[in-house]
Scaffold this active site. Sequence first.
Site, PDB file in Angstrom:
ATOM      1  N   GLY A  70      10.453   1.141  -3.638  1.00  0.00           N
ATOM      2  CA  GLY A  70      11.397   1.742  -4.576  1.00  0.00           C
ATOM      3  C   GLY A  70      11.517   3.244  -4.387  1.00  0.00           C
ATOM      4  O   GLY A  70      12.607   3.813  -4.458  1.00  0.00           O
ATOM      5  N   THR A 238      11.663  -1.871  13.306  1.00  0.00           N
ATOM      6  CA  THR A 238      11.612  -3.339  13.295  1.00  0.00           C
ATOM      7  C   THR A 238      11.391  -3.827  11.866  1.00  0.00           C
ATOM      8  O   THR A 238      10.495  -3.344  11.163  1.00  0.00           O
ATOM      9  CB  THR A 238      10.467  -3.824  14.209  1.00  0.00           C
ATOM     10  OG1 THR A 238      10.718  -3.296  15.522  1.00  0.00           O
ATOM     11  CG2 THR A 238      10.416  -5.346  14.274  1.00  0.00           C
ATOM     12  N   CYS A 324       1.780   6.040 -11.960  1.00  0.00           N
ATOM     13  CA  CYS A 324       1.892   7.139 -11.005  1.00  0.00           C
ATOM     14  C   CYS A 324       1.478   8.474 -11.620  1.00  0.00           C
ATOM     15  O   CYS A 324       1.455   9.477 -10.934  1.00  0.00           O
ATOM     16  CB  CYS A 324       3.310   7.238 -10.478  1.00  0.00           C
ATOM     17  SG  CYS A 324       3.883   5.707  -9.779  1.00  0.00           S
TER      18      CYS A 324
HETATM   19  N1  PLP Z   1      11.097   3.415 -10.177  1.00  0.00           N
HETATM   20  C1  PLP Z   1      10.505   2.851 -11.232  1.00  0.00           C
HETATM   21  C2  PLP Z   1      11.252   2.752 -12.519  1.00  0.00           C
HETATM   22  C3  PLP Z   1       9.212   2.364 -11.129  1.00  0.00           C
HETATM   23  O1  PLP Z   1       8.613   1.797 -12.192  1.00  0.00           O
HETATM   24  C4  PLP Z   1       8.537   2.473  -9.891  1.00  0.00           C
HETATM   25  C5  PLP Z   1       7.138   2.020  -9.747  1.00  0.00           C
HETATM   26  O2  PLP Z   1       6.350   2.096 -10.665  1.00  0.00           O
HETATM   27  C6  PLP Z   1       9.214   3.068  -8.810  1.00  0.00           C
HETATM   28  C7  PLP Z   1      10.489   3.524  -8.990  1.00  0.00           C
HETATM   29  C8  PLP Z   1       8.570   3.205  -7.471  1.00  0.00           C
HETATM   30  O3  PLP Z   1       8.565   1.986  -6.796  1.00  0.00           O
HETATM   31  P1  PLP Z   1       7.551   1.756  -5.563  1.00  0.00           P
HETATM   32  O4  PLP Z   1       6.181   1.637  -6.175  1.00  0.00           O
HETATM   33  O5  PLP Z   1       8.009   0.492  -4.926  1.00  0.00           O
HETATM   34  O6  PLP Z   1       7.679   2.923  -4.678  1.00  0.00           O
END
Ligand code: PLP
Length: 377
Positions: A70, A238, A324
């Site tokens: 993401g 890839t 995070c």
């Molecule tokens: N966006 C949102 C709303 C999320 O909750 C998260 C992950 O917690 C992300 C982006 C990031 O996704 P990824 O962990 O796949 O990088």
Amino acid sequence: MFAYLDHAATTAVCPEAAQAALEEMTAGFGNPSARCAFGQEAAKRLEARRAVLAQALGCSPEEVTFLSCGTEGDNWAIQAAVELGRRRGKHIITTAIEHSAVLEPLKALEGKGYSITRLKPDKSGHVSPDDLRAALRDDTVLVSMMLVNNELGTIQPVAECVRIAKAFSPEILFHTDAVQGFLKVPFTVDELGVDLLTISGHKIRAPKGIGVQYIRKGLKLPPLIRGGGQEKGLRSGTEATHQIAALAAACQLWLDHGDEYRAHMAELKAYALDQLRSKVDGLEVVSAGDAPHICAVSLPGYPSEMLVRALSDQGICVSSGSACHKGKPSHVFAALGLPKRTLMGVLRVSFGPGSTKEEVDALADALAAIRNDRVGA
Ligand code: PLP
């Protein structure tokens, strides 16, 4: 008992996804770009899996680009939109409650002379379409607004905001981070009307390290990675065929059972809020969440980090906010203007299709015990 109530942080890979990945890594390990039959078989499977994602998003397969996560998708969407709009202006609108995967690249652009408007949510955690309308400018090139907030579970009015932005100027690009919304709240990309949409596998029981960018047909994005020309030349490298196999398998389960999953999570969340309110004195519900899988509560006067640790010692996993943030007070809860004591005691509780009442009971009983111990101490 072990109670995992942190599904918004990540989810366990479902057996179907793990099995699909295993088969792809062992029996079907061909390179989809290779001309040999083995490679061509891998290419066929890759396209079949792209079609599953397209079905889930309500788009055509050529609008689906696989990427690693993401965060990569959010970063790319922003950089690409800015590049496409560079002659038109340097103004971007977002919300104050986006994930750092959106906020950080925007902060970097701010340092390069871009003007960023961050829409504030109301006390319930929703941004207002009227605020978006008021923020639009002739030099606005991009709006990036998440679909479901990862800490509050609130659904943002993306479809209405797209209509407002496009009526102001069809040239404004609209991106939504749908990492928490994908398959948890039903939508199609056409219903939303967005140009770019990002999802991530590990929130839907696929592994970490796989995501998708939806790119509306006709939108010519600058490539994210240049090289061998995979993914229509947009993201060379890839393809991670085992990850893609797992993502499609997990996605297919949601396509087949999504209504059941969503109803189960919503029912469990309502049960959790009820149990927490009745068993834990002083507990406040910060957000009941519109999406079925996320809610936030607070025990004012009890620091989140202490609560998370104490619960974790008993085998109960919840989060003090986005995984995070690692201990810093969350900008999302801060944006709600919560009193400091409430803000510092926030817990996010999030559910998956396999979550149980026993897990919820364990959480409510443990929190009640922590609260009673402290009161008695
Ligand atoms: N966006 C949102 C709303 C999320 O909750 C998260 C992950 O917690 C992300 C982006 C990031 O996704 P990824 O962990 O796949 O990088």
